[in-house]
Design a protein around this motif. Structure first.
Motif, PDB file in Angstrom:
ATOM      1  N   VAL A 115       0.837  -1.210   0.000  1.00  0.00           N
ATOM      2  CA  VAL A 115       0.000   0.000   0.000  1.00  0.00           C
ATOM      3  C   VAL A 115       0.868   1.255   0.000  1.00  0.00           C
ATOM      4  O   VAL A 115       0.586   2.232  -0.713  1.00  0.00           O
ATOM      5  N   MET A 116       1.938   1.242   0.795  1.00  0.00           N
ATOM      6  CA  MET A 116       2.851   2.383   0.825  1.00  0.00           C
ATOM      7  C   MET A 116       3.456   2.642  -0.553  1.00  0.00           C
ATOM      8  O   MET A 116       3.588   3.785  -1.001  1.00  0.00           O
ATOM      9  N   THR A 117       3.815   1.571  -1.240  1.00  0.00           N
ATOM     10  CA  THR A 117       4.394   1.702  -2.583  1.00  0.00           C
ATOM     11  C   THR A 117       3.388   2.311  -3.550  1.00  0.00           C
ATOM     12  O   THR A 117       3.721   3.214  -4.332  1.00  0.00           O
ATOM     13  N   LEU A 118       2.154   1.837  -3.501  1.00  0.00           N
ATOM     14  CA  LEU A 118       1.118   2.381  -4.375  1.00  0.00           C
ATOM     15  C   LEU A 118       0.826   3.851  -4.068  1.00  0.00           C
ATOM     16  O   LEU A 118       0.620   4.657  -4.990  1.00  0.00           O
ATOM     17  N   ALA A 119       0.837   4.208  -2.796  1.00  0.00           N
ATOM     18  CA  ALA A 119       0.617   5.604  -2.420  1.00  0.00           C
ATOM     19  C   ALA A 119       1.750   6.491  -2.929  1.00  0.00           C
ATOM     20  O   ALA A 119       1.517   7.646  -3.325  1.00  0.00           O
ATOM     21  N   SER A 120       2.958   5.966  -2.944  1.00  0.00           N
ATOM     22  CA  SER A 120       4.093   6.725  -3.483  1.00  0.00           C
ATOM     23  C   SER A 120       3.918   6.976  -4.973  1.00  0.00           C
ATOM     24  O   SER A 120       4.256   8.062  -5.477  1.00  0.00           O
ATOM     25  N   VAL A 121       3.378   5.991  -5.693  1.00  0.00           N
ATOM     26  CA  VAL A 121       3.102   6.171  -7.122  1.00  0.00           C
ATOM     27  C   VAL A 121       2.061   7.269  -7.328  1.00  0.00           C
ATOM     28  O   VAL A 121       2.189   8.113  -8.234  1.00  0.00           O
ATOM     29  N   ARG A 160      -0.272  11.287   0.693  1.00  0.00           N
ATOM     30  CA  ARG A 160       0.756  11.331   1.741  1.00  0.00           C
ATOM     31  C   ARG A 160       0.222  10.755   3.052  1.00  0.00           C
ATOM     32  O   ARG A 160       0.951  10.114   3.808  1.00  0.00           O
ATOM     33  N   PHE A 161      -1.058  10.995   3.331  1.00  0.00           N
ATOM     34  CA  PHE A 161      -1.650  10.396   4.532  1.00  0.00           C
ATOM     35  C   PHE A 161      -1.606   8.873   4.431  1.00  0.00           C
ATOM     36  O   PHE A 161      -1.202   8.182   5.378  1.00  0.00           O
ATOM     37  N   VAL A 162      -2.025   8.335   3.287  1.00  0.00           N
ATOM     38  CA  VAL A 162      -2.016   6.885   3.100  1.00  0.00           C
ATOM     39  C   VAL A 162      -0.589   6.351   3.146  1.00  0.00           C
ATOM     40  O   VAL A 162      -0.315   5.300   3.746  1.00  0.00           O
ATOM     41  N   GLN A 163       0.328   7.072   2.523  1.00  0.00           N
ATOM     42  CA  GLN A 163       1.733   6.664   2.542  1.00  0.00           C
ATOM     43  C   GLN A 163       2.263   6.606   3.978  1.00  0.00           C
ATOM     44  O   GLN A 163       2.942   5.647   4.375  1.00  0.00           O
TER      45      GLN A 163
END
Length: 412
Positions: free
Chosen positions: A97-103, A118-121
């Motif tokens: 999920v962190m990787t997808l949020a970075s995308v 950024r919140f999700v990341q």
């Protein structure tokens, strides 16, 4: 509940099933580096972000706030949930999920989308960090736990050294979006590392069921431990002092003392290196010198740095040599305070490692989010608020150490 605990396998048996390997420790270090990397790599590009997304400076700075809020909530929730469902699968999900949020951050069309991403990341990153720490607590005890957590903090200190420098290089060669693509690439590498190196460290027999109700019960049990609360205060207050420095050091060194951006980056890296070295020294001292004494030494140094900074800000015009020395002493001292305080806090609640790590992480990142804007209230022409916060956070950390004072001599 006593019967359920009696049915759990001995801790030595759990350790035989999942061992604390070098690869596992390296992976947890990798996970702990995501917060400073995801933050520091794009800080040099704030003006470019504002221009490209038609945003104000305040809106861009709010992307840091949403990240910190997400980080705090992710740690608060991730630890207890992993106590119930296990570590490995949840850790994998968080990193993905962190990787997808970075995308999404890299592709964002507006500042509003970036704030949400950024919140999700931050939430997923905090979730991953707290589970990684819980895995270590599952597999280590006593002086070994203190030693390993200090090594993780020490080696992980490379991230805040490299983050701003790497971000500046990326900004020179490309655009600010590339910083988030870099974080996404690191996320993919983290997924592979978790798959290869992280075992399931919490077998079903040792998990706590019951959902939110069990979380509330575990939270009350953890917070009822006076020594745990004291050590959380030690570590969280140390983080507050760090972010008082992070939020205002650029103004004090560049605006007030004329340091160039390159010179500032070098000084920032040197201070982070001092904190890293101190944490590694603390790791070597674990089992040889009482950990509480190491923490107290760090607190004394940090308090001295804060008082000297206040004197310099009030009566000496905040001279550059004094500022450089005070910042270095403050940050080096935090390498003795934060990791050791966190390790002792975890050691106080071995039956709830996920919840204990969650509470610790939540307090730590809330402190970061609250202190950073307060430190800048005086504007860019005075270091007095920052110095007062350095002193206040250190005094609060000392109070935590007193609260955590054992009835008998400490064993670690």
């Amino acid at each position: 509940m006593t019967a359920a605990l009696a049915e759990q396998p001995p801790l030595d048996q759990v350790r035989r099933q999942a061992r604390l390997t070098t690869a596992l420790i390296a992976t947890v270090i990798f996970l702990t580096g995501i917060a400073p990397l995801a933050t520091d790599m794009y800080v040099p590009a704030f003006p470019s972000v504002a221009g490209d997304l038609s945003a104000t400076a305040t809106q861009v700075q709010l992307t840091l706030t949403t990240f910190f809020v997400g980080m705090a909530l992710g740690q608060l929730i991730g630890g207890p949930v992993s106590d119930q469902y296990g570590r490995r699968r949840l850790l994998l999900a968080a990193v993905i999920v962190m990787t997808l949020a970075s995308v999404v951050c890299a592709l964002t069309p507006s500042i509003g989308v970036m704030m949400a991403a950024r919140f999700v990341q931050g939430f997923a990153g905090g979730w991953a960090m707290v589970i990684g720490r819980a895995v270590i607590v599952d597999l280590a005890r006593g002086a070994r736990l203190v030693r390993v957590l200090n090594v993780i903090a020490g080696v992980g200190g490379i991230a805040p050294i490299a983050g701003p420098l790497l971000g500046a290089v990326i900004l020179q060669l490309s655009g600010w979006r590339m910083s988030f693509w870099a974080v996404a690439a690191l996320g993919v590498a983290m997924v592979v590392a978790v798959l290869v190196a992280v075992p399931e460290s919490l077998p079903p027999q040792r998990r706590h069921g019951g959902g939110l109700r069990a979380f509330a019960v575990a939270g009350r049990q953890v917070l009822a431990r006076r020594r745990y609360v004291g050590y959380v205060l030690v570590s969280g207050s140390g983080m507050g002092a760090i972010f008082a420095y992070v939020a205002t050091s650029a103004f004090v060194l560049q605006s007030m003392n004329g340091l160039s951006p390159v010179a500032y980056s070098v000084d920032f890296a040197a201070n982070a290196a001092g904190m890293t070295l101190a944490a590694l020294v603390a790791a070597r001292l674990a089992g040889r010198v009482a950990t509480r004494k190491v923490i107290l030494a760090g607190q004394a140094a940090a308090l001295g740095a804060g008082v000297a900074m206040l004197v310099g800000a009030l009566w000496l015009g905040t001279p550059l040599p004094l500022v450089i020395v005070c910042f270095f002493v403050l940050m080096t001292a935090q390498g003795l305070i934060g990791p050791n305080g966190g390790a002792l806090a975890s050691a106080e609640v071995p039956e709830h490692p996920g919840t204990g790590s969650a509470m610790l992480g939540f307090v730590t990142w809330v402190a970061a989010g609250v202190i950073a804007p307060i430190a800048g209230l005086g504007g860019q022409d005075t270091a007095v608020p920052m110095a007062l916060l350095m002193i206040a956070c250190t005094v609060l950390s000392v109070a935590g150490l007193v609260l955590a004072r054992p009835a008998k001599a400490a064993s670690v």
